[in-house]
Write an enzyme that holds these catalytic residues in place. Structure first.
Site, mmCIF file in Angstrom:
data_model
loop_
_atom_site.group_PDB
_atom_site.id
_atom_site.type_symbol
_atom_site.label_atom_id
_atom_site.label_comp_id
_atom_site.label_asym_id
_atom_site.label_seq_id
_atom_site.Cartn_x
_atom_site.Cartn_y
_atom_site.Cartn_z
ATOM 1 N N ARG A 41 0.780 -1.242 0.000
ATOM 2 C CA ARG A 41 0.000 0.000 0.000
ATOM 3 C C ARG A 41 0.812 1.293 0.000
ATOM 4 O O ARG A 41 0.260 2.353 -0.272
ATOM 5 C CB ARG A 41 -0.986 -0.015 1.168
ATOM 6 C CG ARG A 41 -2.178 -0.906 0.877
ATOM 7 C CD ARG A 41 -3.014 -1.138 2.103
ATOM 8 N NE ARG A 41 -2.261 -1.919 3.078
ATOM 9 C CZ ARG A 41 -2.735 -2.301 4.260
ATOM 10 N NH1 ARG A 41 -3.935 -1.922 4.644
ATOM 11 N NH2 ARG A 41 -1.997 -3.026 5.062
ATOM 12 N N ARG A 50 -4.601 -2.875 -7.576
ATOM 13 C CA ARG A 50 -5.434 -3.718 -6.710
ATOM 14 C C ARG A 50 -6.917 -3.341 -6.729
ATOM 15 O O ARG A 50 -7.740 -4.090 -6.169
ATOM 16 C CB ARG A 50 -4.902 -3.625 -5.261
ATOM 17 C CG ARG A 50 -3.771 -4.607 -4.899
ATOM 18 C CD ARG A 50 -4.266 -6.042 -4.729
ATOM 19 N NE ARG A 50 -5.528 -6.097 -4.022
ATOM 20 C CZ ARG A 50 -5.659 -5.967 -2.709
ATOM 21 N NH1 ARG A 50 -4.615 -5.817 -1.950
ATOM 22 N NH2 ARG A 50 -6.856 -5.995 -2.162
ATOM 23 N N ASP A 86 0.954 -14.088 0.552
ATOM 24 C CA ASP A 86 0.668 -13.903 1.972
ATOM 25 C C ASP A 86 0.880 -15.228 2.683
ATOM 26 O O ASP A 86 0.766 -16.292 2.057
ATOM 27 C CB ASP A 86 -0.765 -13.405 2.200
ATOM 28 C CG ASP A 86 -0.927 -12.875 3.619
ATOM 29 O OD1 ASP A 86 -0.588 -11.707 3.855
ATOM 30 O OD2 ASP A 86 -1.343 -13.643 4.506
HETATM 31 O O1 CP3 Z 1 6.984 -8.171 1.976
HETATM 32 C C1 CP3 Z 1 6.409 -8.138 0.868
HETATM 33 O O2 CP3 Z 1 6.436 -7.137 0.108
HETATM 34 C C2 CP3 Z 1 5.751 -9.415 0.361
HETATM 35 C C3 CP3 Z 1 4.398 -9.536 0.643
HETATM 36 C C4 CP3 Z 1 3.849 -9.993 1.987
HETATM 37 C C5 CP3 Z 1 2.490 -9.781 2.317
HETATM 38 N N1 CP3 Z 1 2.226 -10.444 3.475
HETATM 39 C C6 CP3 Z 1 1.546 -9.015 1.510
HETATM 40 C C7 CP3 Z 1 0.377 -8.410 2.188
HETATM 41 C C8 CP3 Z 1 4.419 -10.746 3.012
HETATM 42 C C9 CP3 Z 1 5.843 -11.215 3.178
HETATM 43 C C10 CP3 Z 1 3.371 -11.029 3.948
HETATM 44 C C11 CP3 Z 1 3.543 -11.864 5.136
HETATM 45 C C12 CP3 Z 1 2.569 -11.769 6.242
HETATM 46 N N2 CP3 Z 1 1.203 -11.730 6.172
HETATM 47 C C13 CP3 Z 1 2.937 -11.817 7.597
HETATM 48 C C14 CP3 Z 1 4.353 -11.944 8.108
HETATM 49 C C15 CP3 Z 1 5.096 -10.663 7.980
HETATM 50 C C16 CP3 Z 1 4.720 -9.627 9.020
HETATM 51 O O3 CP3 Z 1 4.267 -8.563 8.598
HETATM 52 O O4 CP3 Z 1 4.945 -9.874 10.194
HETATM 53 C C17 CP3 Z 1 1.761 -11.746 8.353
HETATM 54 C C18 CP3 Z 1 1.660 -11.743 9.871
HETATM 55 C C19 CP3 Z 1 0.664 -11.706 7.441
HETATM 56 C C20 CP3 Z 1 -0.794 -11.663 7.744
HETATM 57 C C21 CP3 Z 1 -1.383 -10.423 7.192
HETATM 58 N N3 CP3 Z 1 -1.726 -10.274 5.877
HETATM 59 C C22 CP3 Z 1 -1.577 -9.171 7.845
HETATM 60 C C23 CP3 Z 1 -1.321 -8.907 9.305
HETATM 61 C C24 CP3 Z 1 -2.068 -8.269 6.871
HETATM 62 C C25 CP3 Z 1 -2.343 -6.790 7.028
HETATM 63 C C26 CP3 Z 1 -3.792 -6.452 7.134
HETATM 64 C C27 CP3 Z 1 -3.992 -4.970 6.863
HETATM 65 O O5 CP3 Z 1 -4.786 -4.646 5.968
HETATM 66 O O6 CP3 Z 1 -3.340 -4.146 7.525
HETATM 67 C C28 CP3 Z 1 -2.159 -8.989 5.655
HETATM 68 C C29 CP3 Z 1 -2.576 -8.448 4.352
HETATM 69 C C30 CP3 Z 1 -1.455 -8.137 3.422
HETATM 70 N N4 CP3 Z 1 -0.456 -9.005 3.109
HETATM 71 C C31 CP3 Z 1 -1.297 -6.945 2.681
HETATM 72 C C32 CP3 Z 1 -0.152 -7.114 1.887
HETATM 73 C C33 CP3 Z 1 0.421 -6.159 0.882
HETATM 74 C C34 CP3 Z 1 -2.233 -5.765 2.689
HETATM 75 C C35 CP3 Z 1 -3.362 -6.089 1.757
HETATM 76 C C36 CP3 Z 1 -3.922 -4.889 1.084
HETATM 77 O O7 CP3 Z 1 -3.215 -4.283 0.248
HETATM 78 O O8 CP3 Z 1 -5.097 -4.584 1.357
#
Ligand code: CP3
Length: 350
Positions: A41, A50, A86
């Site tokens: 984002r 997206r 993810d």
């Molecule tokens: O690092 C990168 O650029 C690669 C992409 C990546 C995503 N998730 C994309 C994502 C990676 C490595 C993850 C891993 C992930 N997902 C973790 C471990 C890393 C960390 O941050 O500790 C965890 C705990 C998750 C679970 C998860 N997925 C969370 C907590 C969220 C955020 C929710 C929010 O909207 O704040 C997601 C969604 C997510 N995963 C987004 C992205 C880009 C946001 C989705 C969006 O754009 O709406």
């Protein structure tokens, strides 16, 4: 098994890249840098792409996942792409009903609470990973000599979502299950280890040059609980790629007390969050362990001179370790000005 002959580590495209060399313990001329959550984002081109597509649908569309992975590499000149996906993607591919709710995170329609729930979990069929393999292959072709990092969630962090049914503060339900019903806990973590391990292996075979295991929420555990109830399953997850000889990075948040135990599961590189300076982490781990980290994400919004002094301090402290890959201590906050990230890359490479 060995990697395919056209893999970037075998045909030489990425084997001498600064990132791969630093992960193997060398100090290349250029300090490699990438950012956790570099795709996402903070980038207007991501938000545009997206529109109208749910997060997990974007992850399972090879054209989209590849394009989103490449966006921050083009814009910032970072030393690696990290595959856009993810940690819950392999759970979904194994049939778990999970969605990512914007602003909240992964949410399950039916949390896992009992032995019967665990027994009903299905294995991940290899064919289900086709969109991942295809997305990685497309990305690697475009990246050329820039390595792609594959990743997966570690069994404990996945269990924290599976048992709680969604994001939680202290992961109490998961930590209760671990002690209240160890047999169910072990079955759940064993399933999670194999599902997440298969996801990791698919990314490496399709061309990823390193992997990172995210155990984001493991900092809530004591060393004793980690070693008895979690570490064997994290080791089982990475056993899925151990024969492929790619560097394995292991990362969690709030893990100063766990660094040694997390390294001992078979990790090559330790990711360090911003709560402990890299030179202190290096004392805890021994100076022979390559480190990755640990710019404080809160400082990305501070005036540049404040941030610059902090980045220089992180780089200086990173010299205590055998080798260092510059990164944040956790993911890029969504409201970050992306130009700040580009500036950090320029500073690291100067
Ligand atoms: O690092 C990168 O650029 C690669 C992409 C990546 C995503 N998730 C994309 C994502 C990676 C490595 C993850 C891993 C992930 N997902 C973790 C471990 C890393 C960390 O941050 O500790 C965890 C705990 C998750 C679970 C998860 N997925 C969370 C907590 C969220 C955020 C929710 C929010 O909207 O704040 C997601 C969604 C997510 N995963 C987004 C992205 C880009 C946001 C989705 C969006 O754009 O709406």
């Amino acid at each position: 098994m060995t990697l395919p002959t056209d893999h970037p580590l075998i045909d030489g495209r990425t084997s001498h890249s600064p990132l791969v060399r630093a992960y193997r313990g060398d100090r290349p001329d250029r300090l490699p840098v990438w950012f956790m959550r570099q795709a996402g984002r903070s980038l207007p081109e991501y938000r545009e792409l997206r529109v109208g597509t749910a997060m997990l649908d974007a992850c399972l569309n090879p054209e989209l996942s590849s394009e989103i992975t490449l966006q921050p590499v083009r814009r910032h000149g970072v030393d690696a792409g990290i595959f856009f996906s993810d940690i819950v993607v392999p759970l979904k591919l194994a049939g778990v009903d999970v969605a990512i709710v914007p602003g909240r995170g992964p949410v399950l329609s039916a949390p896992i609470a009992s032995a019967a729930d665990v027994a009903a979990l299905r294995p991940l069929e290899p064919d289900a990973l086709a969109p991942i393999s295809e997305g990685v292959a497309r990305t690697v072709t475009e990246l050329g000599s820039t390595p792609l990092i594959g990743f997966a969630g570690a069994p404990f962090t996945l269990a924290a979502y599976l048992v709680e049914g969604g994001p939680s503060k202290d992961h109490l339900a998961a930590r209760t299950l671990m002690h209240a019903d160890p047999a169910t806990w072990n079955a759940l973590l064993g399933w999670a280890a194999d599902v997440t391990g298969a996801f990791l292996r698919a990314q490496v075979l399709a061309g990823a040059s390193a992997v990172q295991l995210f155990d984001s929420w493991v900092g809530s555990l004591s060393v004793a609980d980690y070693e008895a109830h979690v570490a064997p399953f994290s080791a089982r997850a990475i056993a899925h790629v151990k024969d492929l000889d790619v560097a394995i990075v292991h990362f969690g948040v709030g893990t100063a007390h766990l660094l040694g135990s997390m390294h001992a599961i078979g990790a090559d590189v330790m990711g360090v969050d911003d709560r402990i300076p890299l030179d202190e982490a290096s004392v805890l781990l021994g100076t022979d362990v390559p480190l990755q980290g640990n710019i404080n994400p809160a400082l990305l919004a501070a005036p540049w001179p404040v941030l610059e002094a902090h980045v220089r301090d992180v780089i200086e402290r990173g010299r205590a370790a055998r080798s260092h890959v510059l990164n944040l201590g956790h993911g890029v906050p969504p409201d970050t000005d992306p130009d700040v990230l580009t500036r950090i890359v320029a500073l690291a490479h100067a």
